[in-house]
Design an enzyme around this catalytic site. Structure first.
Site, PDB file in Angstrom:
ATOM      1  N   CYS A  71      83.467 -89.324 -10.586  1.00  0.00           N
ATOM      2  CA  CYS A  71      84.239 -90.525 -10.280  1.00  0.00           C
ATOM      3  C   CYS A  71      84.863 -90.333  -8.904  1.00  0.00           C
ATOM      4  O   CYS A  71      85.649 -89.396  -8.700  1.00  0.00           O
ATOM      5  CB  CYS A  71      85.329 -90.688 -11.343  1.00  0.00           C
ATOM      6  SG  CYS A  71      86.479 -92.029 -11.034  1.00  0.00           S
ATOM      7  N   ASN A  72      84.512 -91.200  -7.971  1.00  0.00           N
ATOM      8  CA  ASN A  72      85.061 -91.096  -6.617  1.00  0.00           C
ATOM      9  C   ASN A  72      86.565 -91.339  -6.607  1.00  0.00           C
ATOM     10  O   ASN A  72      87.295 -90.709  -5.842  1.00  0.00           O
ATOM     11  CB  ASN A  72      84.392 -92.133  -5.713  1.00  0.00           C
ATOM     12  CG  ASN A  72      82.922 -91.855  -5.508  1.00  0.00           C
ATOM     13  OD1 ASN A  72      82.531 -91.199  -4.565  1.00  0.00           O
ATOM     14  ND2 ASN A  72      82.082 -92.346  -6.414  1.00  0.00           N
ATOM     15  N   THR A  73      87.022 -92.257  -7.457  1.00  0.00           N
ATOM     16  CA  THR A  73      88.444 -92.620  -7.470  1.00  0.00           C
ATOM     17  C   THR A  73      89.285 -91.452  -7.980  1.00  0.00           C
ATOM     18  O   THR A  73      90.302 -91.095  -7.374  1.00  0.00           O
ATOM     19  CB  THR A  73      88.649 -93.863  -8.357  1.00  0.00           C
ATOM     20  OG1 THR A  73      87.715 -94.867  -7.949  1.00  0.00           O
ATOM     21  CG2 THR A  73      90.046 -94.404  -8.248  1.00  0.00           C
ATOM     22  N   TYR A  95      90.143 -97.528 -13.180  1.00  0.00           N
ATOM     23  CA  TYR A  95      91.105 -96.728 -12.426  1.00  0.00           C
ATOM     24  C   TYR A  95      91.386 -97.340 -11.046  1.00  0.00           C
ATOM     25  O   TYR A  95      92.466 -97.180 -10.507  1.00  0.00           O
ATOM     26  CB  TYR A  95      90.532 -95.328 -12.166  1.00  0.00           C
ATOM     27  CG  TYR A  95      90.703 -94.337 -13.289  1.00  0.00           C
ATOM     28  CD1 TYR A  95      91.077 -94.729 -14.577  1.00  0.00           C
ATOM     29  CD2 TYR A  95      90.486 -92.986 -13.056  1.00  0.00           C
ATOM     30  CE1 TYR A  95      91.215 -93.790 -15.591  1.00  0.00           C
ATOM     31  CE2 TYR A  95      90.631 -92.049 -14.063  1.00  0.00           C
ATOM     32  CZ  TYR A  95      90.992 -92.448 -15.323  1.00  0.00           C
ATOM     33  OH  TYR A  95      91.136 -91.513 -16.304  1.00  0.00           O
ATOM     34  N   GLY A  96      90.394 -97.975 -10.476  1.00  0.00           N
ATOM     35  CA  GLY A  96      90.443 -98.376  -9.071  1.00  0.00           C
ATOM     36  C   GLY A  96      91.565 -99.333  -8.711  1.00  0.00           C
ATOM     37  O   GLY A  96      91.862 -99.545  -7.542  1.00  0.00           O
ATOM     38  N   ASP A 115      84.522 -89.407 -16.231  1.00  0.00           N
ATOM     39  CA  ASP A 115      84.688 -90.659 -15.471  1.00  0.00           C
ATOM     40  C   ASP A 115      85.635 -91.554 -16.265  1.00  0.00           C
ATOM     41  O   ASP A 115      85.889 -91.321 -17.451  1.00  0.00           O
ATOM     42  CB  ASP A 115      83.338 -91.356 -15.253  1.00  0.00           C
ATOM     43  CG  ASP A 115      83.465 -92.614 -14.394  1.00  0.00           C
ATOM     44  OD1 ASP A 115      84.192 -92.578 -13.383  1.00  0.00           O
ATOM     45  OD2 ASP A 115      82.872 -93.644 -14.743  1.00  0.00           O
ATOM     46  N   SER A 116      86.106 -92.614 -15.612  1.00  0.00           N
ATOM     47  CA  SER A 116      86.932 -93.588 -16.326  1.00  0.00           C
ATOM     48  C   SER A 116      86.096 -94.353 -17.355  1.00  0.00           C
ATOM     49  O   SER A 116      86.625 -94.901 -18.307  1.00  0.00           O
ATOM     50  CB  SER A 116      87.544 -94.572 -15.320  1.00  0.00           C
ATOM     51  OG  SER A 116      86.501 -95.200 -14.582  1.00  0.00           O
ATOM     52  N   CYS A 140      81.229 -95.639  -5.527  1.00  0.00           N
ATOM     53  CA  CYS A 140      81.815 -95.658  -6.876  1.00  0.00           C
ATOM     54  C   CYS A 140      80.641 -95.475  -7.816  1.00  0.00           C
ATOM     55  O   CYS A 140      79.605 -96.144  -7.658  1.00  0.00           O
ATOM     56  CB  CYS A 140      82.517 -96.996  -7.132  1.00  0.00           C
ATOM     57  SG  CYS A 140      82.925 -97.279  -8.879  1.00  0.00           S
ATOM     58  N   THR A 141      80.799 -94.574  -8.765  1.00  0.00           N
ATOM     59  CA  THR A 141      79.640 -94.238  -9.606  1.00  0.00           C
ATOM     60  C   THR A 141      79.192 -95.414 -10.487  1.00  0.00           C
ATOM     61  O   THR A 141      78.049 -95.441 -10.932  1.00  0.00           O
ATOM     62  CB  THR A 141      79.930 -92.988 -10.457  1.00  0.00           C
ATOM     63  OG1 THR A 141      81.174 -93.159 -11.156  1.00  0.00           O
ATOM     64  CG2 THR A 141      80.024 -91.751  -9.571  1.00  0.00           C
ATOM     65  N   HIS A 142      80.081 -96.358 -10.725  1.00  0.00           N
ATOM     66  CA  HIS A 142      79.682 -97.556 -11.490  1.00  0.00           C
ATOM     67  C   HIS A 142      78.675 -98.425 -10.718  1.00  0.00           C
ATOM     68  O   HIS A 142      77.955 -99.209 -11.320  1.00  0.00           O
ATOM     69  CB  HIS A 142      80.897 -98.429 -11.804  1.00  0.00           C
ATOM     70  CG  HIS A 142      81.725 -97.965 -12.962  1.00  0.00           C
ATOM     71  ND1 HIS A 142      82.583 -96.894 -12.884  1.00  0.00           N
ATOM     72  CD2 HIS A 142      81.833 -98.447 -14.232  1.00  0.00           C
ATOM     73  CE1 HIS A 142      83.192 -96.733 -14.054  1.00  0.00           C
ATOM     74  NE2 HIS A 142      82.754 -97.666 -14.885  1.00  0.00           N
TER      75      HIS A 142
HETATM   76  N1  DGL Z   1      83.520 -94.779 -11.447  1.00  0.00           N
HETATM   77  C1  DGL Z   1      84.689 -94.653 -10.668  1.00  0.00           C
HETATM   78  C2  DGL Z   1      84.410 -94.268  -9.225  1.00  0.00           C
HETATM   79  O1  DGL Z   1      83.408 -93.628  -8.947  1.00  0.00           O
HETATM   80  C3  DGL Z   1      85.891 -95.531 -10.858  1.00  0.00           C
HETATM   81  C4  DGL Z   1      85.788 -96.850 -11.483  1.00  0.00           C
HETATM   82  C5  DGL Z   1      87.142 -97.383 -11.929  1.00  0.00           C
HETATM   83  O2  DGL Z   1      87.589 -96.959 -12.992  1.00  0.00           O
HETATM   84  O3  DGL Z   1      87.729 -98.217 -11.196  1.00  0.00           O
HETATM   85  O4  DGL Z   1      85.158 -94.553  -8.342  1.00  0.00           O
END
Ligand code: DGL
Length: 255
Positions: A70-72, A39-40, A7-8, A180-182
């Site tokens: 990470c979805n992104t 990343y987003g 993940d990021s 988003c996993t966060h």
């Molecule tokens: N955790 C990430 C996701 O699931 C991305 C968060 C990020 O770096 O913006 O999308």
């Protein structure tokens, strides 16, 4: 051999948290690209190069499969990665189908990063599964910043969520997709600002089930003692990671 989780930042820990419960005999390597998070809000070209570098790093560590937790990263890079990577690559996408299957009579709010919300991958998914046009998109970039700053259950988080949700008639919604996993770290704050009837849906279970299917298919299951190696910058001490897992334990009790 290890399973590489990527993940990021800390978001992928929420997927790892689920995998640790389901795969008690596997070894895991968790790699977070903390120098480039979030990343987003980056460009697709930047994300592609970050994910490529991260996966090359994990391949050099001898992982047997890669989970893009990470979805992104999945939205931008999974397809090209699968073309070049010799190992199983398991990605994740906002669990819109699951939300519609479970609660399809009412509207579904899909929260994700701006890149995921704008991405071709989510648009294609929505076209495929949302024939009744019940899904609405909500980018929540600040939550990633809060998470990486270690700010979770705080007034500024709640204020941000109230502002972001202000334009919605929340009573119309059956569920919130945590795309988003966060975002799994913020279920307590979400719970306070959403009506009780809005349920949470995330993609963690689906992704871990897909990982298990791939390990089965390729005969890659381990039969040893579970372990996790963290390849992240010094910012995430073992104590901090333990505190994050304790938070995820608490968040998993919030329905
Ligand atoms: N955790 C990430 C996701 O699931 C991305 C968060 C990020 O770096 O913006 O999308």
């Amino acid at each position: 051999m290890k399973i590489g989780f990527f993940d990021s930042g800390i978001g992928g820990l929420s997927v790892l948290h689920h995998a640790l419960q389901k795969l008690p005999a596997e070894q895991f390597l968790y790699y977070a690209d903390v120098s480039h998070v979030p990343y987003g809000e980056k460009s697709e070209a930047q994300i592609l190069s970050y994910v490529d570098a991260a996966v090359d790093y994990m391949l050099a560590q001898g992982v047997k499969a890669v989970v893009l937790a990470c979805n992104t990263a999945t939205s931008v890079a999974a397809a090209s990665l699968r073309r070049r990577c010799p190992l199983p690559v398991i990605g994740m996408e906002p669990a819109v189908k699951r939300a519609l299957d479970l609660y399809g009579e009412r509207r579904v709010l899909v929260a994700a990063t701006p890149i995921t919300v704008r991405g071709e991958k989510l648009r294609t998914l929505i076209e495929r599964v949302d024939s009744r046009h019940l899904a609405d998109m909500l980018p929540l970039p600040e939550l990633v910043r809060f998470a990486e700053a270690g700010i979770f259950d705080a007034p500024e988080v709640e204020e941000y969520l109230r502002g972001a949700l202000a334009g919605y008639e929340l009573e119309q919604y059956s569920s919130l997709v945590l795309g988003c996993t966060h975002f799994n770290f913020f279920k307590d704050s979400f719970r306070r600002v959403l009506p009780e009837s809005v349920k949470f849906v995330d993609g963690n279970e689906g992704t871990v089930n897909q990982l298990i299917r791939e390990l089965d298919r390729c005969g890659l299951h381990e039969h040893g003692r579970q372990s996790v190696e963290y390849h992240v910058s010094g910012k995430y001490t073992p104590e901090y990671i333990a505190a994050l897992f304790a938070r995820l334990d608490a968040m998993s009790l919030i329905g």
